[in-house]
Design a protein around this motif. Structure first.
Motif: not given
Length: 308
Positions: A181-182, A131-134, A174-177, A146-148
């Motif tokens: 981001v885990v 779903s949200c990983g790379t 961390t926070n990104r836009k 993972f962009v949560v």
């Protein structure tokens, strides 16, 4: 294709052996989607196999009508983004209730009742990654993330990653836009997580790249061989050491025949040695061809372990 896309392709080929695992994977995919509310359910990705897997989960498990649409996202390389949506509010509510949500929660959190079994945790994390990983190409760096979309979901994900003992992870956030981001750094933890989710081939590839880098460094420090010969030696040694690591993690080195145990230990401790040097350092020395034959048996054993 990229390393991340290949990894997701491998995960999409995994079969869920139990109904609870299929539900857990579906839950991971939809909970960490772009939107998961009574007003809107939307899942977006550039990976086509993932879209089809989610659509099948939704149809088979919740018997709802899904809409799959595509659009070009970047003209330069013609990337295509696919989106899964649910038009009917009644059906959106049916999906939420299927996973124990009401849609009235102040903060979206993980329903741990769906993750009581270890196999379900593995499937759930696979769904979250789809779903949200790379994951970054290991040739460049060791980084998985993972962009949560929500803070509390990110915190819950970190807790799950830390609670699985065999993963040995120390994830950070961390926070990104506007997203949380885990991420996981370090080859060992990423290898463990990829294997746990079902991407053993990607994990093996990462191990090979890591060993290739390490052996190159050792060879460069200890020898003055020509570069062409170094690459050939290091590549073979890296594959052998990756196979040995796989055996150690899967069944243990003592499951090897006795004549292979000593050679495996020697190769693992001395990746820079040639076949002739390996044969000379055995308790009962053998020829270069004898070492090569044993290493081929060792590689075949590692491959048979991976298929079990």
């Amino acid at each position: 294709m990229s390393f991340a896309a290949d990894t997701k392709g491998e995960l999409c080929r995994q079969e869920c052996s139990n109904a609870c695992c299929a539900k857990a994977e579906y839950y991971g995919m939809i909970l960490f989607a772009k939107r998961f509310t009574p007003q809107d359910i939307a899942f977006c990705t550039e990976h086509r196999e993932t879209v089809l897997r989610l659509a099948n989960f939704m149809i088979e498990q919740t018997q709802i009508i899904v809409n799959v649409s595509t659009k070009m996202t970047r003209r330069s390389n013609h990337s295509v983004s696919s989106m899964v949506t649910v038009s009917s509010e009644d059906q959106r509510l049916a999906v939420l209730r299927y996973f124990g949500h009401t849609g009235e929660e102040f903060n979206l959190r993980i329903n741990y009742d769906l993750l009581k079994n270890d196999c379900c945790v593995s499937s759930f994390l696979r769904g979250v990654f789809l779903s949200c990983g790379t994951v970054t190409n290991p040739e460049k760096e060791y980084h998985l993330e993972f962009v949560v979309p929500y803070m509390y979901l990110a915190k819950d994900l970190i807790l799950i990653l830390k609670r699985v003992p065999e993963l040995e992870l120390q994830p950070a956030v961390t926070n990104r836009k506007g997203s949380f981001v885990v991420y996981v750094k370090g080859s060992g933890g990423i290898e463990n997580l990829l294997t746990f989710m079902g991407a053993s081939n990607a994990s093996m590839e990462l191990m090979q790249v890591k060993m290739l880098k390490e052996v190159r460094n050792q060879v460069n420090r200890k020898t003055n061989f020509e570069t062409a010969n170094i690459d050939k030696t290091v590549s073979a040694s890296a594959k052998q050491i990756a196979a040995i690591e796989h055996i150690i993690r899967s069944v243990g080195i003592r499951q090897l025949p006795l004549d292979l145990q000593e050679l495996a230990q020697l190769r693992y401790e001395h990746p820079e040695m040639s076949l002739r040097e390996l044969g000379e350092h055995l308790s009962a020395p053998i020829s270069r061809s004898g070492v090569n034959h044993r290493l081929q048996r060792l590689m075949a054993f590692a491959e048979s372990v991976g298929k079990k």
